[in-house]
Design an enzyme around this catalytic site. Structure first.
Site, PDB file in Angstrom:
ATOM      1  N   ASP A  38     -33.449  20.267 -27.839  1.00  0.00           N
ATOM      2  CA  ASP A  38     -34.023  18.928 -27.906  1.00  0.00           C
ATOM      3  C   ASP A  38     -34.817  18.724 -29.194  1.00  0.00           C
ATOM      4  OD1 ASP A  38     -32.937  18.674 -25.463  1.00  0.00           O
ATOM      5  OD2 ASP A  38     -34.825  18.544 -24.341  1.00  0.00           O
ATOM      6  N   TYR A  41     -32.656  17.875 -32.020  1.00  0.00           N
ATOM      7  CA  TYR A  41     -32.174  16.496 -31.861  1.00  0.00           C
ATOM      8  C   TYR A  41     -33.266  15.518 -32.295  1.00  0.00           C
ATOM      9  CZ  TYR A  41     -30.527  12.203 -29.663  1.00  0.00           C
ATOM     10  OH  TYR A  41     -30.135  10.914 -29.446  1.00  0.00           O
ATOM     11  N   ASP A  42     -34.486  15.781 -31.831  1.00  0.00           N
ATOM     12  CA  ASP A  42     -35.606  14.911 -32.203  1.00  0.00           C
ATOM     13  C   ASP A  42     -35.785  14.844 -33.708  1.00  0.00           C
ATOM     14  OD1 ASP A  42     -36.071  14.454 -29.576  1.00  0.00           O
ATOM     15  OD2 ASP A  42     -37.819  15.776 -29.415  1.00  0.00           O
ATOM     16  N   SER A  87     -41.887   3.093 -23.509  1.00  0.00           N
ATOM     17  CA  SER A  87     -41.787   4.479 -23.967  1.00  0.00           C
ATOM     18  C   SER A  87     -43.137   4.904 -24.535  1.00  0.00           C
ATOM     19  CB  SER A  87     -40.678   4.622 -24.994  1.00  0.00           C
ATOM     20  OG  SER A  87     -40.912   3.736 -26.050  1.00  0.00           O
ATOM     21  N   LEU A  88     -43.203   6.131 -24.963  1.00  0.00           N
ATOM     22  CA  LEU A  88     -44.467   6.678 -25.447  1.00  0.00           C
ATOM     23  C   LEU A  88     -44.366   6.977 -26.929  1.00  0.00           C
ATOM     24  CD1 LEU A  88     -45.295   9.292 -22.675  1.00  0.00           C
ATOM     25  CD2 LEU A  88     -46.763   7.390 -23.353  1.00  0.00           C
ATOM     26  N   GLU A 119     -53.243  14.129 -19.263  1.00  0.00           N
ATOM     27  CA  GLU A 119     -52.343  14.644 -18.235  1.00  0.00           C
ATOM     28  C   GLU A 119     -51.161  15.359 -18.862  1.00  0.00           C
ATOM     29  OE1 GLU A 119     -50.035  10.902 -16.639  1.00  0.00           O
ATOM     30  OE2 GLU A 119     -52.059  10.322 -17.171  1.00  0.00           O
ATOM     31  N   LYS A 121     -47.458  16.269 -19.883  1.00  0.00           N
ATOM     32  CA  LYS A 121     -46.240  15.478 -20.055  1.00  0.00           C
ATOM     33  C   LYS A 121     -45.112  16.284 -19.422  1.00  0.00           C
ATOM     34  CE  LYS A 121     -43.524  12.955 -23.415  1.00  0.00           C
ATOM     35  NZ  LYS A 121     -42.215  13.565 -23.148  1.00  0.00           N
ATOM     36  N   ASP A 123     -41.616  17.492 -18.253  1.00  0.00           N
ATOM     37  CA  ASP A 123     -40.322  17.431 -18.923  1.00  0.00           C
ATOM     38  C   ASP A 123     -39.257  17.239 -17.856  1.00  0.00           C
ATOM     39  OD1 ASP A 123     -38.507  17.426 -20.905  1.00  0.00           O
ATOM     40  OD2 ASP A 123     -38.559  19.590 -21.276  1.00  0.00           O
ATOM     41  N   ARG A 142     -35.192   5.342 -15.240  1.00  0.00           N
ATOM     42  CA  ARG A 142     -35.765   4.478 -16.252  1.00  0.00           C
ATOM     43  C   ARG A 142     -34.669   3.782 -17.058  1.00  0.00           C
ATOM     44  NH1 ARG A 142     -37.020   5.418 -21.632  1.00  0.00           N
ATOM     45  NH2 ARG A 142     -38.592   4.021 -22.472  1.00  0.00           N
ATOM     46  N   GLU A 179     -42.252  11.140 -12.860  1.00  0.00           N
ATOM     47  CA  GLU A 179     -41.265  11.999 -13.488  1.00  0.00           C
ATOM     48  C   GLU A 179     -40.735  12.937 -12.419  1.00  0.00           C
ATOM     49  OE1 GLU A 179     -40.033  12.953 -17.683  1.00  0.00           O
ATOM     50  OE2 GLU A 179     -41.266  11.348 -16.884  1.00  0.00           O
ATOM     51  N   TYR A 229     -43.780  13.783  -9.775  1.00  0.00           N
ATOM     52  CA  TYR A 229     -45.187  13.572 -10.089  1.00  0.00           C
ATOM     53  C   TYR A 229     -45.363  12.139 -10.550  1.00  0.00           C
ATOM     54  CZ  TYR A 229     -46.475  18.432  -9.640  1.00  0.00           C
ATOM     55  OH  TYR A 229     -46.747  19.672  -9.137  1.00  0.00           O
ATOM     56  N   LYS A 295     -54.167   8.651 -22.314  1.00  0.00           N
ATOM     57  CA  LYS A 295     -54.149   7.215 -22.029  1.00  0.00           C
ATOM     58  C   LYS A 295     -55.576   6.688 -22.000  1.00  0.00           C
ATOM     59  CE  LYS A 295     -50.074   7.868 -19.176  1.00  0.00           C
ATOM     60  NZ  LYS A 295     -49.513   7.998 -17.826  1.00  0.00           N
ATOM     61  N   LYS A 319     -46.853  16.314 -28.350  1.00  0.00           N
ATOM     62  CA  LYS A 319     -45.907  17.337 -27.885  1.00  0.00           C
ATOM     63  C   LYS A 319     -46.355  18.735 -28.279  1.00  0.00           C
ATOM     64  CE  LYS A 319     -41.643  14.963 -27.233  1.00  0.00           C
ATOM     65  NZ  LYS A 319     -40.223  15.238 -27.313  1.00  0.00           N
ATOM     66  N   CYS A 418     -26.959  58.148 -24.151  1.00  0.00           N
ATOM     67  CA  CYS A 418     -28.291  57.575 -24.281  1.00  0.00           C
ATOM     68  C   CYS A 418     -28.716  57.561 -25.751  1.00  0.00           C
ATOM     69  CB  CYS A 418     -29.275  58.403 -23.464  1.00  0.00           C
ATOM     70  SG  CYS A 418     -30.990  57.948 -23.757  1.00  0.00           S
ATOM     71  N   CYS A 421     -31.798  60.391 -25.856  1.00  0.00           N
ATOM     72  CA  CYS A 421     -31.635  61.824 -25.580  1.00  0.00           C
ATOM     73  C   CYS A 421     -30.172  62.261 -25.600  1.00  0.00           C
ATOM     74  CB  CYS A 421     -32.265  62.180 -24.241  1.00  0.00           C
ATOM     75  SG  CYS A 421     -31.311  61.578 -22.835  1.00  0.00           S
ATOM     76  N   CYS A 436     -29.141  56.083 -18.217  1.00  0.00           N
ATOM     77  CA  CYS A 436     -29.140  57.384 -18.875  1.00  0.00           C
ATOM     78  C   CYS A 436     -29.339  58.425 -17.785  1.00  0.00           C
ATOM     79  CB  CYS A 436     -30.294  57.442 -19.871  1.00  0.00           C
ATOM     80  SG  CYS A 436     -30.820  59.106 -20.295  1.00  0.00           S
ATOM     81  N   CYS A 442     -35.241  63.061 -20.983  1.00  0.00           N
ATOM     82  CA  CYS A 442     -35.163  61.948 -21.920  1.00  0.00           C
ATOM     83  C   CYS A 442     -36.569  61.484 -22.296  1.00  0.00           C
ATOM     84  CB  CYS A 442     -34.380  60.795 -21.286  1.00  0.00           C
ATOM     85  SG  CYS A 442     -34.247  59.371 -22.369  1.00  0.00           S
TER      86      CYS A 442
HETATM   87  O1  D41 Z   1     -45.306  13.189 -17.644  1.00  0.00           O
HETATM   88  C1  D41 Z   1     -44.683  12.337 -18.307  1.00  0.00           C
HETATM   89  N1  D41 Z   1     -43.500  12.645 -18.783  1.00  0.00           N
HETATM   90  C2  D41 Z   1     -45.271  10.989 -18.546  1.00  0.00           C
HETATM   91  C3  D41 Z   1     -44.451   9.999 -19.044  1.00  0.00           C
HETATM   92  C4  D41 Z   1     -46.628  10.702 -18.291  1.00  0.00           C
HETATM   93  N2  D41 Z   1     -47.461  11.640 -17.792  1.00  0.00           N
HETATM   94  N3  D41 Z   1     -47.114   9.473 -18.528  1.00  0.00           N
HETATM   95  C5  D41 Z   1     -46.322   8.478 -19.022  1.00  0.00           C
HETATM   96  N4  D41 Z   1     -46.857   7.264 -19.242  1.00  0.00           N
HETATM   97  C6  D41 Z   1     -46.104   6.296 -19.718  1.00  0.00           C
HETATM   98  C7  D41 Z   1     -46.743   4.950 -19.956  1.00  0.00           C
HETATM   99  C8  D41 Z   1     -48.008   5.108 -20.746  1.00  0.00           C
HETATM  100  C9  D41 Z   1     -45.822   4.051 -20.701  1.00  0.00           C
HETATM  101  C10 D41 Z   1     -47.068   4.367 -18.629  1.00  0.00           C
HETATM  102  C11 D41 Z   1     -44.945   8.716 -19.291  1.00  0.00           C
HETATM  103  C12 D41 Z   1     -44.193   7.650 -19.788  1.00  0.00           C
HETATM  104  N5  D41 Z   1     -44.802   6.446 -19.996  1.00  0.00           N
HETATM  105  C13 D41 Z   1     -42.772   7.729 -20.105  1.00  0.00           C
HETATM  106  N6  D41 Z   1     -41.887   8.544 -19.606  1.00  0.00           N
HETATM  107  C14 D41 Z   1     -40.691   8.304 -20.142  1.00  0.00           C
HETATM  108  C15 D41 Z   1     -40.818   7.311 -21.018  1.00  0.00           C
HETATM  109  C16 D41 Z   1     -42.117   6.909 -20.982  1.00  0.00           C
END
Ligand code: D41
Length: 684
Positions: A38, A41-42, A87-88, A119, A121, A123, A142, A179, A229, A295, A319, A418, A421, A436, A442
């Site tokens: 990932d 990709y990012d 999105s974030l 909190e 994040k 995955d 989503r 999530e 969660y 947040k 991240k 081995c 030994c 072995c 040994c």
């Molecule tokens: O745990 C997460 N992946 C997570 C995703 C989280 N703890 N909080 C999130 N809060 C938001 C907002 C602020 C937009 C309510 C999120 C996401 N968004 C999120 N997950 C996927 C896209 C956005």
């Protein structure tokens, strides 16, 4: 650089290449056969974004950067989100976080400390679950943020998502966002089962969660260990508290699962502390997280801040370093373990994964090499997850878009002798492991045997770590376990990196370790298949070593948990002359333990027989090990993880996910005080 300069030909072609690459890997990803991590990709994605940002004329309607999130698959009907799922934004450094905090204060035109919620994040897969009059009526992915897929039937199979909310003040319409993840343990078990059946395994918990949700047959989803969660709300008719923290608390009260790592802090400095603290515990958490989300806590301030393009101004994701990266296998070497097991270890081109440089990965056994189809010179996906030992997830065949060149590939040849030994290596029918046959001839096996004997769970020789044992053996100071007790101060102090003081400390520790228990001693001998629990059962059943040494297989099998294989191993061990000699030498050196009365097992006799306990958090009046010993003495099993089979969880301060899982499963929870009362009632 300025946007008024036209893009160079090289940039144009890189832009085209990036679009192709991203589209290619997007498709691979959705087919659940990702080829690149990932993080890689990012990087490609961000590179394209930044080119398009600088040269807007290069941005087309069909660029992958215009596509936010997943394209819904047609098999599920689509759901239009009443309120878009935003999105974030990402922060990649401390500076980014500080800038985030500054922007917020500027926008709000305040200079006071901002309260943030911190909190993990998760995955996993972002979803929405909708409750009307407390009843779950819809579950959706989503998708692209506006439109997702209807996965109601699958969502209904997930235990942590209540079908009906419980409690007061619940809004008549409540859309909860969260999530869906697969905890690491469940993921491992799922893959183990798939391996055993010869079916396809998942590359990581996130893919497994995605694949499990996308099942057309909800029965399959139901069989997968998924958890949701909750992290926010969407469309709501009714009243909610005025801070994010209190809203999540309310969700938790109503029956949803909320991260117990959630913390409200004051100021961005405390956000950075939180990031570091959780980052350090990340690999020990029972689930994968890929960063932290911060947040603004007060909803009123969130509303004032609003959002830009598709992301709120009041939230940011920071991240962690990637858990998966690509690298090359430069060589494969073979290590010899305590029981002679030969483990292939891949020597890797060093690569930075999850915060550390990784240059080795275990390959477990021959089957694993076969399963991966690995050859020396291959490019592999390396992952650091729950355990500290990095794993090779897969071999990357096509290397589109990566810069790693594969030289000539070379077959991995398992040694016939081995590597230490030179004794013959054998593989027993039906066993995956090659061994072995050198036994204590040994040197590798001898070293491992001594390390095991000295370890904390065995004789607990303070200060005698693996490195020191290696050094002692390499320098010829010791060659068998009992030699430890004839070490002298002069030769110790003469060693490199060992002063007089440390020599003295070590000798004291050795002296102390001589007073031990039969269970520790038995475990320390390193008899195959005899773990701590079996050693304890043997010790309490027989009471004295001599009785175990002369017991035949039938007698041994009367011990609970001892089956024919373990009985055979114990019997074989005490048939061998070298082992008898080693035991005699240790006793001659002064290793002793109190003799106890033999307590032949009568199942059901101890008060906690058949019950499983889990200890979590810190205890104040005793260590967790001490608490464990006491529970074991009462016949309980003590396990590391909470499941529906857990009878009781003992939780001290700092207890995390195990406690919340226990609560979610309705498992009894005791605090330390209650445990002490309980233990005293049973006179331990
Ligand atoms: O745990 C997460 N992946 C997570 C995703 C989280 N703890 N909080 C999130 N809060 C938001 C907002 C602020 C937009 C309510 C999120 C996401 N968004 C999120 N997950 C996927 C896209 C956005």
């Amino acid at each position: 650089m300025s946007a008024s300069n036209p893009p160079s030909a090289a940039l144009l072609s890189r832009c085209k290449e990036l679009i192709d690459l991203i589209n290619y890997h997007n498709k691979k990803y959705y087919l659940e056969t990702p080829e690149i991590p990932d993080a890689q990709y990012d990087r490609l994605f961000r590179e394209l974004q930044s080119i398009e940002h600088e040269f807007p004329q290069l941005k087309t309607d069909t660029s992958p950067t215009t596509r936010v999130g997943a394209t819904p698959l047609s098999v599920f009907s689509s759901v239009a989100h009443e309120v878009p799922m935003l999105s974030l934004d990402n922060a990649f450094s401390e500076e980014d976080l500080l800038a985030f905090d500054r922007r917020i204060k500027e926008r709000l035109k305040v200079d006071e400390t901002i309260e943030y919620s911190c909190e993990p994040k998760f995955d996993g897969i972002a979803v929405s679950v909708l409750y009307r009059d407390k009843k779950l009526v819809r579950g959706a992915t989503r998708g692209d943020g506006n439109t997702g897929e209807d996965i109601t039937l699958n969502v209904r199979t997930i235990g942590s998502i209540p079908l009906e909310l419980k409690g007061d003040d619940i809004p008549s319409v409540l859309e909860v966002r969260g999530e869906i993840i697969m905890p690491k343990k469940g993921f491992d078990e799922l893959n183990q089962r798939a391996l055993a059946k010869g079916s396809k395994t998942f590359a990581n918990p996130r893919n497994a969660a995605a694949g499990s949700l996308r099942q057309l047959d909800p029965k399959i989803t139901a069989s997968r260990p998924l958890v949701m969660y909750a992290y926010s709300v969407g469309y709501v008719e009714g009243e909610l508290p005025d801070t994010h923290g209190k809203i999540l608390q309310a969700l938790s009260k109503w029956g949803l699962l909320v991260s117990d790592e959630l913390k409200i802090v004051r100021g961005v400095g405390q956000c950075i502390d939180y990031y570091q603290a959780l980052g350090e515990r990340r690999l020990a958490l029972p689930y994968d997280i890929d960063g932290i989300v911060f947040k603004v806590n007060r909803i009123e301030l969130q509303q004032q801040l609003g959002f830009v393009s598709r992301a709120p101004r009041w939230a940011i994701a920071n991240k962690f370093p990637a858990q998966e990266e690509l690298t090359r296998v430069n060589d494969v070497e073979f290590q010899v373990g305590r029981t002679g097991a030969i483990t292939p270890v891949a020597r890797l081109e060093p690569v930075f994964v999850a915060g550390v440089t990784v240059s080795n990965a275990t390959l477990h056994n021959r089957d694993e090499i076969e399963r991966l189809g690995l050859k020396i010179g291959d490019t592999v996906l390396v992952r650091r997850a729950g355990d500290v030992i990095p794993q090779i997830v897969s071999v990357v065949r096509e290397q589109k878009g990566t810069n790693i060149q594969s030289p000539v590939r070379r077959e991995i040849v398992f040694p016939e002798n081995c590597p230490v030994c030179k004794s013959v290596v054998v593989t027993v029918e039906g066993e995956a492991v090659a061994r072995c046959t050198g036994g204590l001839i040994c040197e590798a096996q001898r070293k491992e045997a001594i390390k095991h004997f000295a370890s904390r769970q065995a004789m607990d020789i303070d200060g005698l770590g693996d490195k020191l044992v290696e050094q002692f053996v390499d320098e010829g100071l010791i060659s068998e376990i009992s030699d430890l007790f004839s070490l002298d101060k002069t030769s110790l102090a003469a060693l490199e990196r060992m002063g007089e003081k440390s020599a003295e400390n070590l000798l004291n520790a050795l002296e102390q370790a001589k007073q031990t228990t039969l269970a520790r001693f038995l475990f320390g001998l390193g008899i195959r298949e005899v773990g701590q629990a079996t050693a304890r059962s043997l010790a309490s059943h027989f009471g004295k070593l001599e009785a175990i040494m002369v017991a035949d297989r039938e007698v041994l099998q009367q011990v609970s948990d001892v089956g024919p294989i373990v009985a055979q191993r114990v019997h074989d061990f005490f048939q061998q002359k070298e082992n008898l000699k080693a035991v005699a030498h240790l006793q001659a050196a002064g290793v002793t333990w109190p003799e106890t009365e033999a307590k032949p097992d009568e199942p059901g006799k101890l008060p906690l027989t058949g019950l499983t306990y889990v200890l979590t958090g810190t205890l104040e009046t005793m260590t967790r090990d001490e608490a464990k010993e006491k529970l074991l003495a009462l016949g309980a099993k003590v396990s590391g993880s909470v499941s529906s089979k857990t009878h009781c969880v003992v939780a001290g301060p700092g207890a995390g996910s195990k406690l919340s899982k226990a609560e979610a499963l309705g498992v009894e929870v005791l605090d330390e005080q209650q445990l002490i009362v309980f233990l005293s009632e049973h006179e331990v």
